[in-house]
Design an enzyme around this catalytic site. Structure first.
Site: not given
Ligand code: SAH
Length: 204
Positions: A52
């Site tokens: 992000s």
């Molecule tokens: N917080 C992260 C960025 C998040 S991007 C950072 O600091 O880099 C969102 C992430 O959520 C992605 O990697 C995606 O694969 C994950 N995601 C989406 N749905 C999810 C779920 N149900 N459980 C776990 N992870 C999930």
């Protein structure tokens, strides 16, 4: 990054600013994009996912209002950067990622950089982590169609849930606080996150 993108735009929590000053964001970015690690936008990390924008990390972390003794759950580990920022502000961080490749890289980076109070779990996190509940803070870093009820159930008294809710391509980041068994909801800001995919999120 901290002065121009965060403090100048109204991030005031000194603990959040200090944490983001100390976490080496470039370590959480793929090598070919490292020269852009401190720029004012998200970056691709593989599997069609992103680390992000720094400002969004700061806003959501500030809304969590963490104390050093707090236990936090993050859903959407991605690169592990947000988890690293949280780890400097709380006693323990559980973070869940559904993509095994991302969970592995995040786990490895967090170990190498030395954030030992973070536990990375690979699974669908849309229903939280009931075995480790209650949490003082829960942060969802992917956009949900609605607030998963299971996450509210896993908040301790006074606990905060920070979550983007709305359409697949545009959400409102909300903070829900549990007071005496009741929930108080506040809209924080508009935002754009990748979708939360899973049982209590969007279908694949
Ligand atoms: N917080 C992260 C960025 C998040 S991007 C950072 O600091 O880099 C969102 C992430 O959520 C992605 O990697 C995606 O694969 C994950 N995601 C989406 N749905 C999810 C779920 N149900 N459980 C776990 N992870 C999930």
């Amino acid at each position: 990054m901290v002065e121009r993108q965060l403090r100048a735009r109204g991030i005031t929590d000194e603990r959040v600013l200090a944490s983001m000053l100390l976490v080496p964001r470039h370590e959480f970015v793929p090598e070919e994009l490292r020269d852009q690690a401190y720029e004012d936008h998200p970056l691709a990390i593989g599997e069609n996912q992103t680390i992000s924008q720094p400002y969004m990390v700061a806003v959501m972390t500030q809304e969590l209002q963490l104390k050093p003794s707090d236990v936090v759950l993050e859903i959407g580990t991605g690169s592990g950067y947000q988890a690293a920022v949280l780890s400097r502000l709380a006693s323990a961080v559980y973070t869940i990622e559904r993509h095994q490749s991302l969970a592995f890289i995040a786990h490895t980076t967090l170990r190498e950089v030395g954030y030992r109070n973070v536990i990375v779990i690979c699974s669908d996190g849309s229903g939280g982590l009931p075995d480790k509940a209650p949490f003082d803070g829960i942060i969802v870093t992917a956009g949900a169609p609605e607030i998963p009820h299971a996450l509210l159930d896993q908040l301790g008294e006074g606990g905060r849930l920070v979550i983007p809710v709305g359409e697949k391509m545009l959400q409102v980041c909300k903070r829900i606080t549990k007071h005496g068994g009741r929930f108080e909801t506040q809209d924080v800001t508009g935002c754009v996150f990748v979708p939360l995919i899973g049982k209590f999120g969007w279908e694949i």
